[in-house]
Structure formats: C-alpha cells, structure tokens
Design an enzyme around this catalytic site. Structure first.
Site, PDB file in Angstrom:
ATOM      1  N   TYR A 146      -9.166   3.663  -3.759  1.00 60.01           N
ATOM      2  CA  TYR A 146     -10.080   2.660  -4.308  1.00 60.01           C
ATOM      3  C   TYR A 146      -9.488   1.281  -4.081  1.00 60.01           C
ATOM      4  O   TYR A 146      -8.277   1.082  -4.195  1.00 60.01           O
ATOM      5  CB  TYR A 146     -10.276   2.896  -5.817  1.00 60.01           C
ATOM      6  CG  TYR A 146     -10.902   1.712  -6.527  1.00 60.01           C
ATOM      7  CD1 TYR A 146     -12.276   1.500  -6.484  1.00 60.01           C
ATOM      8  CD2 TYR A 146     -10.116   0.799  -7.233  1.00 60.01           C
ATOM      9  CE1 TYR A 146     -12.853   0.407  -7.111  1.00 60.01           C
ATOM     10  CE2 TYR A 146     -10.686  -0.292  -7.872  1.00 60.01           C
ATOM     11  CZ  TYR A 146     -12.047  -0.492  -7.805  1.00 60.01           C
ATOM     12  OH  TYR A 146     -12.605  -1.570  -8.425  1.00 60.01           O
ATOM     13  N   HIS A 147     -10.355   0.323  -3.762  1.00 56.05           N
ATOM     14  CA  HIS A 147      -9.967  -1.081  -3.697  1.00 56.05           C
ATOM     15  C   HIS A 147     -10.906  -1.877  -4.585  1.00 56.05           C
ATOM     16  O   HIS A 147     -12.099  -1.545  -4.692  1.00 56.05           O
ATOM     17  CB  HIS A 147     -10.062  -1.629  -2.273  1.00 56.05           C
ATOM     18  CG  HIS A 147      -9.072  -1.044  -1.323  1.00 56.05           C
ATOM     19  ND1 HIS A 147      -7.713  -1.110  -1.531  1.00 56.05           N
ATOM     20  CD2 HIS A 147      -9.243  -0.389  -0.149  1.00 56.05           C
ATOM     21  CE1 HIS A 147      -7.089  -0.514  -0.519  1.00 56.05           C
ATOM     22  NE2 HIS A 147      -7.992  -0.073   0.325  1.00 56.05           N
ATOM     23  N   GLY A 157      -1.574   2.779   3.344  1.00 54.07           N
ATOM     24  CA  GLY A 157      -2.308   3.454   4.405  1.00 54.07           C
ATOM     25  C   GLY A 157      -2.227   2.588   5.643  1.00 54.07           C
ATOM     26  O   GLY A 157      -2.845   1.516   5.707  1.00 54.07           O
ATOM     27  N   ARG A 184      -7.245   4.143   8.979  1.00 45.45           N
ATOM     28  CA  ARG A 184      -5.868   4.136   8.461  1.00 45.45           C
ATOM     29  C   ARG A 184      -5.425   5.554   8.144  1.00 45.45           C
ATOM     30  O   ARG A 184      -6.233   6.480   8.011  1.00 45.45           O
ATOM     31  CB  ARG A 184      -5.780   3.278   7.196  1.00 45.45           C
ATOM     32  CG  ARG A 184      -6.644   3.801   6.071  1.00 45.45           C
ATOM     33  CD  ARG A 184      -6.196   3.328   4.713  1.00 45.45           C
ATOM     34  NE  ARG A 184      -7.150   3.731   3.682  1.00 45.45           N
ATOM     35  CZ  ARG A 184      -7.236   4.942   3.169  1.00 45.45           C
ATOM     36  NH1 ARG A 184      -6.430   5.906   3.598  1.00 45.45           N
ATOM     37  NH2 ARG A 184      -8.132   5.239   2.235  1.00 45.45           N
ATOM     38  N   GLY A 185      -4.134   5.735   7.980  1.00 43.52           N
ATOM     39  CA  GLY A 185      -3.614   7.014   7.538  1.00 43.52           C
ATOM     40  C   GLY A 185      -3.910   7.245   6.067  1.00 43.52           C
ATOM     41  O   GLY A 185      -4.293   6.330   5.341  1.00 43.52           O
ATOM     42  N   GLY A 186      -3.738   8.478   5.625  1.00 41.90           N
ATOM     43  CA  GLY A 186      -3.903   8.790   4.223  1.00 41.90           C
ATOM     44  C   GLY A 186      -5.275   9.319   3.886  1.00 41.90           C
ATOM     45  O   GLY A 186      -6.141   9.512   4.737  1.00 41.90           O
ATOM     46  N   ALA A 203      -0.433   1.771  -3.324  1.00 38.01           N
ATOM     47  CA  ALA A 203      -0.833   2.720  -2.280  1.00 38.01           C
ATOM     48  C   ALA A 203      -0.533   2.145  -0.901  1.00 38.01           C
ATOM     49  O   ALA A 203      -0.446   0.923  -0.717  1.00 38.01           O
ATOM     50  CB  ALA A 203      -2.317   3.042  -2.403  1.00 38.01           C
ATOM     51  N   CYS A 226      -5.990   9.295  -3.588  1.00 33.16           N
ATOM     52  CA  CYS A 226      -5.130   9.815  -2.520  1.00 33.16           C
ATOM     53  C   CYS A 226      -5.153  11.346  -2.463  1.00 33.16           C
ATOM     54  O   CYS A 226      -4.294  11.954  -1.834  1.00 33.16           O
ATOM     55  CB  CYS A 226      -3.695   9.309  -2.685  1.00 33.16           C
ATOM     56  SG  CYS A 226      -3.567   7.509  -2.722  1.00 33.16           S
TER      57      CYS A 226
END
Length: 243
Positions: A98-99, A161, A92-94, A159, A190
């Site tokens: 954290y998840h 992404g 993904r971008g970015g 966030a 980020c």
C-alpha cells in the site's frame, strides 16, 4: 504531478566525488510517477542525465509487484472505491503493498557501475537508508533475513521493491512515517500474514513532521551511497510533454 515547493538547498554534510540530482514532489498519482521513472531511467541509461533521486508521497493506492499479490487483496472493489484506493500492477520486485499520504517514498534512478554492480549490496544499502533514518528519531529498527524491508520488532515500518534493468535502478523504498494504518488492513501487506505493519508516529506515540523525515532520509541516502545531491526542477531534466 506537482513538484514540492520550498525545495531544500544542497544537501548538508560531506561532499562526495559522485554527483547526482534531487527531485522532490508532494503527493503524486502512482501511474504518473511510474511513467516518469521509465523516462528518466532510459535517459540515465543513455547517459543524457546524471543519477536522480526522487522523494514524494503517493495518493492512496495498492501496487502489485512481480511476485503477484491479487490474492492478498482483502477488500472488494466497493470498499476500495469508498476509500479512494486504486490498484496498479508494477514491474518492481516483491508482492502487494500500500502507498498513501504520510508514507515517504524514495525512487533512485542510479547507474550501478564497478563495485556497485551488486544487487544484494544495493538492496542492503536501501534498507540501511531507512534504518538510519528512523534511528535519527530514536527508533531502533532492523532486518529480517527471510523478508525484505525494515522492521521494528514483528512489525514492518519500511517496505522495499526495486527494479534494475541494464544496471539502472527504478522503484525503491517506502517508509511509514504517519500514514493511515487502517488502509493496510485492506491487504495482506507484502503477502506476509504472520507480521504486522507500524509507522514512526505509532512507535513514537506522537505526531511527526514528514518534512523533517525527508531531510534526514536525504542526508542518509547521500552518505550511504556517497553521492552529493543537488535539487533541480523537472524541466531541467526532461520536457514534461514527453510524459
């Protein structure tokens, strides 16, 4: 990968010409969901399945995007292990994020056609989904031109992404509903050290039912992308043995 029980019936509200399907899961390992997205993206690109929108929470993990981010991990391996937090690279971008439980994640697998083939528009719409969702609970949020995502004051509450290949989307957005905010202190979220992170529960100063937030986010996604979402089981789309 356990599909969430009690899946809602057809999304209430306006019906749109575009039809898609809704997959709901409870807590999922990041690697399992990354594989599932790849399988679904390929099938969507080949027009074997309709547009798919996935909602879930992840088990605790840190993901590093195409912009990098390993330098923004503040904890050592022992601290990460003690907190049960795995680290994953992702296309993904970015930068780093954290998840974890209490964070609502939305992964759309959409084919962008016609006027929708606009990556800036797609990103703005994804942010708008989060903005309208928190607004439904009395929280005023907005954008910062220099940073993707959604903000309440100087603190990020959502966030983003995304990844788009052959005009088919993957990955998506993560809204902090009621996660353990202490886990964000293990990284520079980020890669932005000048701003903080918050959650809906922290802003409201009270507990919040993540199921009600799911329902609102699904409704706003449907309205913003003008797509009617119909709940399905994973087995209706793919053979799970293919994952």
């Amino acid at each position: 990968m356990e599909q969430q029980s009690g899946t809602i019936e057809k999304i209430e509200g306006a019906m749109f010409d575009q039809e898609g399907v809704l997959l709901e899961f409870s807590q999922c390992e990041y690697a399992d969901m990354a594989r599932l997205q790849e399988v679904l993206r390929n099938k969507r690109y080949q027009e074997d399945i309709p547009d798919v929108v996935i909602f879930l929470e992840h088990t605790a993990c840190i993901t590093v995007g195409r912009s990098g981010g390993y330098e923004n991990i503040l904890a050592d391996n022992v601290a990460l292990k003690n907190n049960g937090i795995a680290v994953h690279e992702t296309p993904r971008g970015g930068n780093i994020t954290y998840h974890g439980p209490g964070q609502l994640v939305c992964y759309p697998i959409l084919s962008l056609e016609g006027e929708k083939r606009d990556l800036h528009l797609y990103a703005r719409n994804m942010e708008e989904v989060m903005i309208r969702t928190v607004e439904s609970f009395g929280i005023q949020a907005g954008r910062k031109p220099q940073y993707p995502g959604v903000w309440v004051g100087e603190n990020k509450i959502g966030a983003m992404g995304i990844a788009v290949r052959k005009w088919t989307t993957m990955h998506g957005i993560a809204l902090n509903v009621c996660p353990d905010l202490d886990h964000f202190s293990l990284i520079v979220p980020c890669g932005i050290g000048s701003h903080g992170v918050t959650s809906m529960a922290e802003v409201l100063g009270s507990s919040i039912d993540i199921k009600s937030v799911r329902s609102e986010m699904q409704r706003h996604f449907s309205e913003i992308f003008e797509i009617s979402l119909h709940p399905v089981e994973l087995k209706d789309l793919i053979e799970e043995e293919s994952l």
